[in-house]
Design a protein around this motif. Structure first.
Motif, PDB file in Angstrom:
ATOM      1  N   GLN A  25       0.838  -1.200   0.000  1.00 32.57           N
ATOM      2  CA  GLN A  25       0.000   0.000   0.000  1.00 32.57           C
ATOM      3  C   GLN A  25       0.879   1.258   0.000  1.00 32.57           C
ATOM      4  O   GLN A  25       0.604   2.211  -0.723  1.00 32.57           O
ATOM      5  N   GLU A  26       1.944   1.252   0.812  1.00 32.46           N
ATOM      6  CA  GLU A  26       2.858   2.400   0.861  1.00 32.46           C
ATOM      7  C   GLU A  26       3.521   2.603  -0.496  1.00 32.46           C
ATOM      8  O   GLU A  26       3.671   3.726  -0.959  1.00 32.46           O
ATOM      9  N   TRP A  27       3.949   1.530  -1.134  1.00 33.93           N
ATOM     10  CA  TRP A  27       4.596   1.646  -2.435  1.00 33.93           C
ATOM     11  C   TRP A  27       3.644   2.162  -3.503  1.00 33.93           C
ATOM     12  O   TRP A  27       4.053   2.887  -4.399  1.00 33.93           O
ATOM     13  N   GLN A  28       2.382   1.799  -3.413  1.00 30.63           N
ATOM     14  CA  GLN A  28       1.432   2.193  -4.450  1.00 30.63           C
ATOM     15  C   GLN A  28       0.789   3.547  -4.199  1.00 30.63           C
ATOM     16  O   GLN A  28       0.582   4.316  -5.130  1.00 30.63           O
ATOM     17  N   ASN A  29       0.478   3.853  -2.927  1.00 30.63           N
ATOM     18  CA  ASN A  29      -0.293   5.067  -2.647  1.00 30.63           C
ATOM     19  C   ASN A  29       0.207   5.868  -1.455  1.00 30.63           C
ATOM     20  O   ASN A  29      -0.444   6.819  -1.052  1.00 30.63           O
ATOM     21  N   GLY A  30       1.320   5.476  -0.867  1.00 29.54           N
ATOM     22  CA  GLY A  30       1.783   6.120   0.360  1.00 29.54           C
ATOM     23  C   GLY A  30       2.427   7.469   0.140  1.00 29.54           C
ATOM     24  O   GLY A  30       2.680   7.902  -0.981  1.00 29.54           O
ATOM     25  N   SER A  31       2.703   8.114   1.247  1.00 27.23           N
ATOM     26  CA  SER A  31       3.295   9.449   1.180  1.00 27.23           C
ATOM     27  C   SER A  31       4.791   9.416   0.894  1.00 27.23           C
ATOM     28  O   SER A  31       5.320  10.325   0.272  1.00 27.23           O
ATOM     29  N   THR A  32       5.482   8.365   1.343  1.00 24.43           N
ATOM     30  CA  THR A  32       6.930   8.301   1.116  1.00 24.43           C
ATOM     31  C   THR A  32       7.308   7.341   0.004  1.00 24.43           C
ATOM     32  O   THR A  32       8.346   7.508  -0.623  1.00 24.43           O
ATOM     33  N   GLY A  33       6.494   6.302  -0.213  1.00 24.05           N
ATOM     34  CA  GLY A  33       6.826   5.296  -1.212  1.00 24.05           C
ATOM     35  C   GLY A  33       7.972   4.403  -0.787  1.00 24.05           C
ATOM     36  O   GLY A  33       8.547   3.683  -1.588  1.00 24.05           O
ATOM     37  N   VAL A  34       8.305   4.419   0.511  1.00 22.83           N
ATOM     38  CA  VAL A  34       9.419   3.643   1.055  1.00 22.83           C
ATOM     39  C   VAL A  34       8.895   2.774   2.191  1.00 22.83           C
ATOM     40  O   VAL A  34       8.090   3.223   3.005  1.00 22.83           O
ATOM     41  N   ALA A  35       9.372   1.533   2.242  1.00 24.89           N
ATOM     42  CA  ALA A  35       8.967   0.608   3.301  1.00 24.89           C
ATOM     43  C   ALA A  35      10.202   0.019   3.965  1.00 24.89           C
ATOM     44  O   ALA A  35      11.260  -0.094   3.337  1.00 24.89           O
ATOM     45  N   LEU A  36      10.052  -0.360   5.232  1.00 27.30           N
ATOM     46  CA  LEU A  36      11.130  -1.044   5.941  1.00 27.30           C
ATOM     47  C   LEU A  36      11.018  -2.545   5.707  1.00 27.30           C
ATOM     48  O   LEU A  36       9.944  -3.128   5.877  1.00 27.30           O
ATOM     49  N   LEU A  37      12.130  -3.149   5.306  1.00 26.31           N
ATOM     50  CA  LEU A  37      12.171  -4.584   5.029  1.00 26.31           C
ATOM     51  C   LEU A  37      13.237  -5.234   5.893  1.00 26.31           C
ATOM     52  O   LEU A  37      14.329  -4.698   6.069  1.00 26.31           O
ATOM     53  N   GLU A  38      12.923  -6.410   6.394  1.00 24.37           N
ATOM     54  CA  GLU A  38      13.840  -7.124   7.279  1.00 24.37           C
ATOM     55  C   GLU A  38      14.864  -7.912   6.465  1.00 24.37           C
ATOM     56  O   GLU A  38      14.506  -8.688   5.574  1.00 24.37           O
ATOM     57  N   ALA A  39      16.113  -7.714   6.787  1.00 26.70           N
ATOM     58  CA  ALA A  39      17.190  -8.484   6.161  1.00 26.70           C
ATOM     59  C   ALA A  39      17.422  -9.757   6.971  1.00 26.70           C
ATOM     60  O   ALA A  39      16.974  -9.873   8.106  1.00 26.70           O
ATOM     61  N   GLY A  40      18.127 -10.709   6.385  1.00 27.19           N
ATOM     62  CA  GLY A  40      18.539 -11.897   7.102  1.00 27.19           C
ATOM     63  C   GLY A  40      17.631 -13.099   6.958  1.00 27.19           C
ATOM     64  O   GLY A  40      18.039 -14.210   7.278  1.00 27.19           O
ATOM     65  N   ARG A  41      16.419 -12.903   6.486  1.00 28.66           N
ATOM     66  CA  ARG A  41      15.518 -14.040   6.335  1.00 28.66           C
ATOM     67  C   ARG A  41      15.542 -14.550   4.892  1.00 28.66           C
ATOM     68  O   ARG A  41      15.867 -15.703   4.651  1.00 28.66           O
ATOM     69  N   PHE A  42      15.187 -13.695   3.946  1.00 23.78           N
ATOM     70  CA  PHE A  42      15.196 -14.079   2.537  1.00 23.78           C
ATOM     71  C   PHE A  42      16.486 -13.674   1.851  1.00 23.78           C
ATOM     72  O   PHE A  42      16.866 -14.258   0.838  1.00 23.78           O
ATOM     73  N   TRP A  43      17.134 -12.649   2.373  1.00 21.97           N
ATOM     74  CA  TRP A  43      18.352 -12.120   1.785  1.00 21.97           C
ATOM     75  C   TRP A  43      19.104 -11.279   2.817  1.00 21.97           C
ATOM     76  O   TRP A  43      18.538 -10.817   3.780  1.00 21.97           O
ATOM     77  N   ARG A  78      25.185   7.813   0.370  1.00 22.81           N
ATOM     78  CA  ARG A  78      26.316   7.539  -0.516  1.00 22.81           C
ATOM     79  C   ARG A  78      26.810   6.101  -0.398  1.00 22.81           C
ATOM     80  O   ARG A  78      27.986   5.844  -0.228  1.00 22.81           O
ATOM     81  N   HIS A  79      25.834   5.161  -0.484  1.00 25.65           N
ATOM     82  CA  HIS A  79      26.220   3.759  -0.534  1.00 25.65           C
ATOM     83  C   HIS A  79      25.276   2.958  -1.431  1.00 25.65           C
ATOM     84  O   HIS A  79      24.209   3.415  -1.800  1.00 25.65           O
ATOM     85  N   VAL A  80      25.740   1.772  -1.787  1.00 23.87           N
ATOM     86  CA  VAL A  80      24.998   0.849  -2.636  1.00 23.87           C
ATOM     87  C   VAL A  80      24.858  -0.460  -1.870  1.00 23.87           C
ATOM     88  O   VAL A  80      25.806  -0.917  -1.231  1.00 23.87           O
ATOM     89  N   GLY A  81      23.670  -1.050  -1.935  1.00 22.28           N
ATOM     90  CA  GLY A  81      23.422  -2.326  -1.266  1.00 22.28           C
ATOM     91  C   GLY A  81      23.115  -3.415  -2.276  1.00 22.28           C
ATOM     92  O   GLY A  81      22.300  -3.230  -3.182  1.00 22.28           O
ATOM     93  N   PHE A  82      23.786  -4.558  -2.140  1.00 19.45           N
ATOM     94  CA  PHE A  82      23.589  -5.708  -3.010  1.00 19.45           C
ATOM     95  C   PHE A  82      22.872  -6.788  -2.214  1.00 19.45           C
ATOM     96  O   PHE A  82      23.360  -7.201  -1.158  1.00 19.45           O
ATOM     97  N   LEU A  83      21.731  -7.266  -2.708  1.00 17.78           N
ATOM     98  CA  LEU A  83      21.014  -8.341  -2.045  1.00 17.78           C
ATOM     99  C   LEU A  83      21.652  -9.661  -2.435  1.00 17.78           C
ATOM    100  O   LEU A  83      21.874  -9.932  -3.624  1.00 17.78           O
ATOM    101  N   LEU A  84      21.973 -10.474  -1.429  1.00 11.80           N
ATOM    102  CA  LEU A  84      22.585 -11.771  -1.659  1.00 11.80           C
ATOM    103  C   LEU A  84      22.009 -12.793  -0.691  1.00 11.80           C
ATOM    104  O   LEU A  84      21.343 -12.418   0.275  1.00 11.80           O
ATOM    105  N   PRO A  85      22.232 -14.084  -0.943  1.00  9.51           N
ATOM    106  CA  PRO A  85      21.653 -15.099  -0.062  1.00  9.51           C
ATOM    107  C   PRO A  85      22.122 -14.906   1.379  1.00  9.51           C
ATOM    108  O   PRO A  85      23.271 -14.536   1.619  1.00  9.51           O
ATOM    109  N   PRO A  86      21.235 -15.181   2.345  1.00  9.70           N
ATOM    110  CA  PRO A  86      21.645 -15.042   3.737  1.00  9.70           C
ATOM    111  C   PRO A  86      22.713 -16.082   4.081  1.00  9.70           C
ATOM    112  O   PRO A  86      22.553 -17.253   3.787  1.00  9.70           O
ATOM    113  N   GLU A  87      23.804 -15.606   4.637  1.00  7.27           N
ATOM    114  CA  GLU A  87      24.904 -16.474   5.065  1.00  7.27           C
ATOM    115  C   GLU A  87      25.302 -16.049   6.472  1.00  7.27           C
ATOM    116  O   GLU A  87      26.189 -15.211   6.646  1.00  7.27           O
ATOM    117  N   PRO A  88      24.649 -16.601   7.483  1.00  8.41           N
ATOM    118  CA  PRO A  88      24.889 -16.129   8.854  1.00  8.41           C
ATOM    119  C   PRO A  88      26.313 -16.339   9.354  1.00  8.41           C
ATOM    120  O   PRO A  88      26.723 -15.695  10.299  1.00  8.41           O
TER     121      PRO A  88
END
Length: 186
Positions: A25-43, A78-88
């Motif tokens: 909903q935030e991505w489609q109609n929200g005020s910021t268009g930004v959502a918080l996503l949890e790392a470590g589970r899927f990536w 001033r950074h770039v993030g690369f999504l990769l498989p979780p490797e604890p």
């Protein structure tokens, strides 16, 4: 991005949110268009300095027979993030390099967002394609050496057959190593 691919990408990415419906909903109609996503589970997200990350993203897109995984630019930080498989049990070492895994969160725009201060350089494709750690490591080392030479620094000398833990980490050098976890039994 075709509508089906965009929908699949949004579903895949939103799955990492505590509330996928609110995220979409935030991505489609929200005020910021930004959502918080949890790392470590899927990536996990490997965060590198912007100048290095942009070069690596370009290099990965030029490689034949390689489908690059998602890559996110945060121009304000001033950074770039690369999504990769979780490797604890993996540690990435290098100047300005951080691995975001379990217990961390990222701010992410909608998968179709390719403009603005926070945008996808390579958007998620909806199939779960991620960056391959081994390929990313080689690309990071190559681009870090190139940047080091361009900035007038000597490229790091080649090391012998030592483990990453035994190697000194020099300016412009990145190392990924697996951490052995010992379990103590009572």
């Amino acid at each position: 991005m075709a509508l089906t691919q965009w929908t699949n990408s949004m579903e895949w990415l939103a799955a990492a949110s505590e509330d996928p419906g609110a995220c979409k909903q935030e991505w489609q109609n929200g005020s910021t268009g930004v959502a918080l996503l949890e790392a470590g589970r899927f990536w996990d997200v490997l965060v590198v300095p912007e100048q290095l990350g942009l070069r690596v993203a370009d290099l990965l897109e030029e490689l034949p027979l390689l489908e690059p995984g998602p890559c996110l630019l945060d121009a304000r930080r001033r950074h770039v993030g690369f999504l990769l498989p979780p490797e604890p049990q993996t540690v990435w070492i290098g100047t300005g390099v951080r691995l975001l895994g379990a217990g961390t969160w990222i701010a992410a725009p909608a998968p179709h967002c390719r403009w603005g201060a926070l945008r996808w350089l390579v958007p998620p494709d909806g199939t779960g394609t991620l960056n391959m750690p081994e390929v990313l490591e080689v690309a990071l080392q190559r681009c870090a050496s190139e940047l080091s030479r361009l900035q007038g620094h000597c490229a790091p000398a080649a090391h012998g057959h030592t483990t990453p833990a035994e190697r000194p980490v020099e300016d412009g050098q990145l190392v990924r190593q697996c951490v052995a976890v010992e379990h103590v039994r009572p």
